[in-house]
Design an enzyme around this catalytic site. Structure first.
Site, PDB file in Angstrom:
ATOM      1  N   ASP A 103       0.856  -1.603   0.189  1.00  0.00           N
ATOM      2  CA  ASP A 103      -0.356   0.060   0.278  1.00  0.00           C
ATOM      3  C   ASP A 103       1.366   1.160  -0.066  1.00  0.00           C
ATOM      4  O   ASP A 103       1.923   1.292   0.969  1.00  0.00           O
ATOM      5  CB  ASP A 103      -1.027   0.067   1.015  1.00  0.00           C
ATOM      6  CG  ASP A 103      -1.733   0.882   0.934  1.00  0.00           C
ATOM      7  OD1 ASP A 103      -2.400   1.288   0.452  1.00  0.00           O
ATOM      8  OD2 ASP A 103      -2.604   1.544   2.202  1.00  0.00           O
ATOM      9  N   GLY A 123      -7.649   8.115   7.026  1.00  0.00           N
ATOM     10  CA  GLY A 123      -7.966   8.653   8.169  1.00  0.00           C
ATOM     11  C   GLY A 123      -9.543   9.009   8.967  1.00  0.00           C
ATOM     12  O   GLY A 123     -10.589   8.379   8.002  1.00  0.00           O
ATOM     13  N   ASN A 127     -10.055   0.488  -0.692  1.00  0.00           N
ATOM     14  CA  ASN A 127      -9.315   0.175   0.635  1.00  0.00           C
ATOM     15  C   ASN A 127      -9.750   1.017   2.240  1.00  0.00           C
ATOM     16  O   ASN A 127     -10.329   1.731   2.620  1.00  0.00           O
ATOM     17  CB  ASN A 127      -7.841   1.056   0.898  1.00  0.00           C
ATOM     18  CG  ASN A 127      -6.925   0.969  -0.680  1.00  0.00           C
ATOM     19  OD1 ASN A 127      -7.399  -0.470  -1.650  1.00  0.00           O
ATOM     20  ND2 ASN A 127      -5.646   1.624  -0.567  1.00  0.00           N
TER      21      ASN A 127
END
Ligand code: G3H
Ligand code: 13P
Ligand code: ZN
Length: 311
Positions: free
Chosen positions: A82, A181, A256
């Site tokens: 990633d 986040g 993701n």
């Protein structure tokens, strides 16, 4: 079964109007929780490792744990780097058993991004490994990913064909309003994604797998649970799940998710320790963390990504 690339999973996902979950991994319980969920849902899965995770757990531990999970569950799974920042880290992962890498050249100029990405693609394809590139900049702060809101930038659809043709990438991460986040939108702000940009990209790149980073939904029940059991999380807002479901029906084949797993696991470990103040065996609270994470991943696969019963 041995680890696989994302080629076949993306082809089927594109045709079937669903997406494959790409979940970040750092330790055994996380790997087990995700892969047990994939097995229960009969879904392929992507396990991804950031530079920070690789530093924390060491490459070989994560590789061997993921290989063990593939043997244990018999689910088709890809091991993916990633946000690879350089040719060197991509090369290390390609040489070291990963089946997929991301080269994130999004902080560079268009030409430099193409040059770096093409170099990784050449090296990877010669060894049977697939490559994800990125165009556009996502906002957000994580360990190795740090882009301020002001520097965030949507993907320009006019650039995607040239980027894909000149680099030879197998999939493309785009920026349409998601961010990394748990704090994606400010309190009171209405979450929005630029579906018009996604549509335009899809038109310009027919049958080409698109990747969505920063796709955690930040379920409020887990934020509340963290705070109920001694945590201090400020208001956090993520991407509504209906928007992800929409994107998965379109060209988005890989979604993701990391922050939600962190949140789910932390909430349940906090709960366990507060409710059982005499416990000091890590297996007791980590088992709860693993169960919470497994149920969260099952929900994502079944209700958001739509990849259940596809193997
Ligand atoms: O996009 C970044 C992932 O959530 C990984 O985060 O760099 O803190 O491991 P990390
Ligand atoms: P979240 O922070 O939204 O989970 O995004 C994770 C991600 O994009 C990993 O590459
Ligand atoms: Zn990301």
């Amino acid at each position: 079964m041995p680890l696989v690339t994302t080629k076949e999973m993306f082809e089927k996902a594109y045709k079937g109007g669903y997406a494959i979950g790409a979940f970040n991994v750092n330790n055994m319980e996380i790997i087990q929780g995700i892969t047990e969920a994939a097995k229960e849902e009969k879904s392929p899965v992507i396990l991804q490792v950031s530079a920070g995770a690789r530093k924390y757990a060491k490459h070989v531990y994560l590789l061997k744990l993921v290989e063990a999970a593939a043997i244990d569950t018999d689910v088709p799974m890809a091991l993916h780097l990633d946000h690879g920042e350089s040719f060197e880290i991509c090369k290390d992962c390609i040489d070291g058993g990963f089946t997929s890498v991301m080269i994130d050249g999004s902080k560079h100029s268009f030409e430099e991004n193409i040059e770096l990405t093409r170099k990784v693609v050449e090296y990877a394809h010669a060894r049977g490994v697939v490559v994800e590139g990125e165009l556009g900049k996502l906002a957000g702060i994580e360990d190795a990913v740090n882009v301020s809101d002001a520097d965030a930038q949507f993907t320009n659809p006019a650039e995607v064909e040239e980027f894909v043709t000149r680099t030879g990438v197998d999939s493309l991460a785009i920026a349409i309003g998601t961010s990394h986040g748990a704090f994606k939108f400010k309190p009171g702000q209405k979450p929005q994604l630029r579906f018009d940009i996604l549509e335009e990209i899809q038109k310009r790149l027919p049958n080409f797998p698109i990747v969505l980073h920063g796709a955690s939904s930040v379920p409020q029940e887990f934020v509340k649970m963290v705070n109920q059991y001694g945590g201090k999380m400020p208001d956090a807002i993520g991407i509504p799940e209906e928007m992800l479901r929409e994107a998965a029906k379109m060209a988005v084949c890989k979604i993701n998710i990391d922050s939600d797993l962190r949140l789910g696991m932390t909430a349940s470990v906090r709960k366990h320790l507060i409710e059982n103040p005499d416990h000091f065996d890590p297996r007791q609270y980590l088992a709860d963390g693993r169960t919470a994470l497994r149920e969260m991943v099952r929900h994502k696969i079944r209700d958001v990504l739509g990849s259940s019963n596809t193997i």
